[in-house]
Design a protein around this motif. Structure first.
Motif, PDB file in Angstrom:
ATOM      1  N   TRP A  79       0.843  -1.200   0.000  1.00 34.05           N
ATOM      2  CA  TRP A  79       0.000   0.000   0.000  1.00 34.05           C
ATOM      3  C   TRP A  79       0.883   1.257   0.000  1.00 34.05           C
ATOM      4  O   TRP A  79       0.991   1.976   0.979  1.00 34.05           O
ATOM      5  CB  TRP A  79      -0.969  -0.007   1.177  1.00 34.05           C
ATOM      6  N   THR A  80       1.510   1.485  -1.132  1.00 34.49           N
ATOM      7  CA  THR A  80       2.350   2.661  -1.338  1.00 34.49           C
ATOM      8  C   THR A  80       1.461   3.886  -1.528  1.00 34.49           C
ATOM      9  O   THR A  80       0.254   3.763  -1.792  1.00 34.49           O
ATOM     10  CB  THR A  80       3.211   2.470  -2.587  1.00 34.49           C
ATOM     11  N   PRO A  81       2.039   5.086  -1.440  1.00 32.50           N
ATOM     12  CA  PRO A  81       1.234   6.286  -1.695  1.00 32.50           C
ATOM     13  C   PRO A  81       0.571   6.258  -3.072  1.00 32.50           C
ATOM     14  O   PRO A  81      -0.594   6.650  -3.212  1.00 32.50           O
ATOM     15  CB  PRO A  81       2.255   7.418  -1.585  1.00 32.50           C
ATOM     16  N   ASP A  82       1.284   5.784  -4.086  1.00 31.74           N
ATOM     17  CA  ASP A  82       0.705   5.730  -5.430  1.00 31.74           C
ATOM     18  C   ASP A  82      -0.454   4.748  -5.497  1.00 31.74           C
ATOM     19  O   ASP A  82      -1.470   5.018  -6.142  1.00 31.74           O
ATOM     20  CB  ASP A  82       1.776   5.339  -6.451  1.00 31.74           C
ATOM     21  N   ALA A 170      -5.375  -6.967   3.147  1.00 31.65           N
ATOM     22  CA  ALA A 170      -6.078  -5.986   3.963  1.00 31.65           C
ATOM     23  C   ALA A 170      -5.111  -5.297   4.918  1.00 31.65           C
ATOM     24  O   ALA A 170      -4.213  -5.919   5.483  1.00 31.65           O
ATOM     25  CB  ALA A 170      -7.195  -6.666   4.754  1.00 31.65           C
ATOM     26  N   ALA A 171      -5.308  -3.997   5.094  1.00 29.31           N
ATOM     27  CA  ALA A 171      -4.413  -3.200   5.937  1.00 29.31           C
ATOM     28  C   ALA A 171      -5.206  -2.130   6.671  1.00 29.31           C
ATOM     29  O   ALA A 171      -6.226  -1.637   6.183  1.00 29.31           O
ATOM     30  CB  ALA A 171      -3.315  -2.556   5.097  1.00 29.31           C
ATOM     31  N   PHE A 172      -4.696  -1.780   7.837  1.00 35.02           N
ATOM     32  CA  PHE A 172      -5.251  -0.701   8.654  1.00 35.02           C
ATOM     33  C   PHE A 172      -4.239   0.437   8.667  1.00 35.02           C
ATOM     34  O   PHE A 172      -3.054   0.224   8.931  1.00 35.02           O
ATOM     35  CB  PHE A 172      -5.492  -1.199  10.079  1.00 35.02           C
ATOM     36  N   VAL A 173      -4.700   1.654   8.351  1.00 34.09           N
ATOM     37  CA  VAL A 173      -3.825   2.825   8.304  1.00 34.09           C
ATOM     38  C   VAL A 173      -4.325   3.849   9.318  1.00 34.09           C
ATOM     39  O   VAL A 173      -5.291   4.566   9.066  1.00 34.09           O
ATOM     40  CB  VAL A 173      -3.777   3.452   6.899  1.00 34.09           C
ATOM     41  N   PRO A 174      -3.708   3.911  10.502  1.00 30.36           N
ATOM     42  CA  PRO A 174      -4.160   4.864  11.527  1.00 30.36           C
ATOM     43  C   PRO A 174      -3.907   6.313  11.112  1.00 30.36           C
ATOM     44  O   PRO A 174      -2.917   6.607  10.464  1.00 30.36           O
ATOM     45  CB  PRO A 174      -3.295   4.504  12.755  1.00 30.36           C
ATOM     46  N   GLN A 175      -4.822   7.173  11.470  1.00 29.93           N
ATOM     47  CA  GLN A 175      -4.735   8.607  11.169  1.00 29.93           C
ATOM     48  C   GLN A 175      -4.248   8.833   9.742  1.00 29.93           C
ATOM     49  O   GLN A 175      -3.315   9.590   9.482  1.00 29.93           O
ATOM     50  CB  GLN A 175      -3.834   9.336  12.157  1.00 29.93           C
ATOM     51  N   TYR A 185       1.425   6.931  11.312  1.00 24.97           N
ATOM     52  CA  TYR A 185       1.520   5.775  12.213  1.00 24.97           C
ATOM     53  C   TYR A 185       1.693   4.466  11.462  1.00 24.97           C
ATOM     54  O   TYR A 185       1.477   3.390  12.014  1.00 24.97           O
ATOM     55  CB  TYR A 185       0.311   5.727  13.138  1.00 24.97           C
ATOM     56  N   GLY A 186       2.100   4.578  10.205  1.00 28.77           N
ATOM     57  CA  GLY A 186       2.419   3.383   9.455  1.00 28.77           C
ATOM     58  C   GLY A 186       1.218   2.677   8.852  1.00 28.77           C
ATOM     59  O   GLY A 186       0.080   3.154   8.899  1.00 28.77           O
ATOM     60  N   VAL A 187       1.507   1.511   8.275  1.00 30.56           N
ATOM     61  CA  VAL A 187       0.511   0.655   7.631  1.00 30.56           C
ATOM     62  C   VAL A 187       0.609  -0.717   8.298  1.00 30.56           C
ATOM     63  O   VAL A 187       1.691  -1.303   8.368  1.00 30.56           O
ATOM     64  CB  VAL A 187       0.766   0.541   6.118  1.00 30.56           C
TER      65      VAL A 187
END
Length: 344
Positions: A79-82, A170-175, A185-187
């Motif tokens: 899950w890169t910015p792009d 699946a990933a959780f991205v805080p804030q 806060y990372g991925v």
């Protein structure tokens, strides 16, 4: 997924690397004395396009397994910015959403029209304990639901709506910060997810529209709660509560692609055992948003007493659907599910 609380709640326990086993796990029988054993406090709107329809039936409803190597390092690499920026909803628009589909089969006699004077959510920078869920289901999707970190013994637990079934990777991205080169806060990789097999968005299943998931530690073995802090899960104390609700609408409905918050008072959704709140701006993507009682501005946390979800996926349909949101009432069922998830 969002904000920084570095150094808060540091633990001496370091999670060990382990194979990831992500699946939907049916809740077992209630843990004896669970209400007395848990240390509890509080937990926020409906996703318009969930990756999968809500599950029904008596057995577990498995989600695709990402493979034994899916770790938080893998999640950050994927899950890169792009890729986040390019993610596009793989389905119809808001007018034919999962929530709308359920609404067509469930006449909306239970929701009063939105009051013209109702509050409107405002954009802000978010809080570390609340973030977005990214996953892949066929084609990449934009973030499809909101989730929040809840305090747990292993400090690795998040809470969302039951109909927010994650896809693969699946990933959780805080804030979450839209367009950021690096997330504050990372991925974090999602491992196992715990939900009731009878959950749904109509009938009795709507009262079970909540789910927990464990997330993998970061490369240093740090659990997510040590990085973000956590909210305290709490039984809903009644139908009338002052809450702060934090969520992430989809960019389709909110081009700013930022967190929104609203301080409002809850009431009973007529004819149901659910809560409702009136505040505009909670569009698709906010399913799973925590309803936080006793919200502390300094820590950015509170007691989670509900999440956007329930009937119709969390609200009515129509031009003002973003102004009214629903939540299941948190009682013995959510505490039992928490007890099971917190052992993972």
């Amino acid at each position: 997924m969002e904000r920084n609380t570095t150094g808060r709640g540091a633990t001496t326990r370091h999670a060990q690397k382990r194979p990831v086993r992500r699946r939907w796990i049916a809740a077992g029988t209630a843990v004896a004395g669970v209400a007395a054993c848990l240390t509890l406090s509080s937990v926020g709107h409906a996703a318009q396009d969930a990756p999968h329809p809500a599950a029904h039936g008596d057995g577990p409803s498995p989600s695709p397994r990402p493979g034994a190597t899916w770790s938080s390092r893998d999640a950050a690499a994927y899950w890169t910015p792009d890729r986040m920026a390019a993610a596009a909803p793989a389905g119809p628009g808001r007018g034919t959403s999962d929530r709308a589909a359920h609404a067509r089969s469930a006449p909306e006699t239970k929701a009063a029209p939105a009051a013209k004077s109702a509050a409107t959510a405002r954009h802000f920078d978010g809080v570390p304990s609340v973030g977005v869920l990214f996953s892949v289901d066929g084609d990449s999707r934009a973030h499809h639901c909101t989730a929040s970190v809840v305090h747990s013994p292993h400090r690795n637990l998040i809470l969302t709506a039951g109909h927010c079934n994650p896809g693969t990777k699946a990933a959780f991205v805080p804030q979450y910060r839209s367009g950021a080169d690096k997330q504050p806060y990372g991925v974090w990789a999602i491992e196992d997810t715990f939900a009731y097999p009878g959950r749904g968005t109509t009938g009795a299943g709507a009262d079970l529209d909540f789910a927990f998931a464990t997330v993998a530690p970061d490369e240093d073995g740090q659990p997510v709660e040590d990085a973000t802090g956590g909210n305290t899960l709490s039984p809903t104390p009644g139908y009338t509560n002052d809450v702060t609700v934090v969520g992430y609408p989809k960019v389709r409905n909110d081009p700013q692609d930022r967190a929104v918050r609203c301080a409002t008072r809850t009431s009973r959704l007529s004819g149901t055992h659910e809560l409702r709140m009136d505040c505009g701006g909670f569009y698709g993507g906010t399913s799973g948003s925590p309803w936080l009682a006793d919200f502390d501005e300094d820590s950015g946390t509170g007691r989670v007493i509900g999440v956007i979800g329930g009937l119709n996926g969390g609200g009515p349909t129509g031009p003002d659907s973003d102004r009214i949101s629903y939540s299941p009432y948190f009682g013995e069922k959510v505490l039992s599910l928490y007890a099971r998830a917190s052992q993972a």
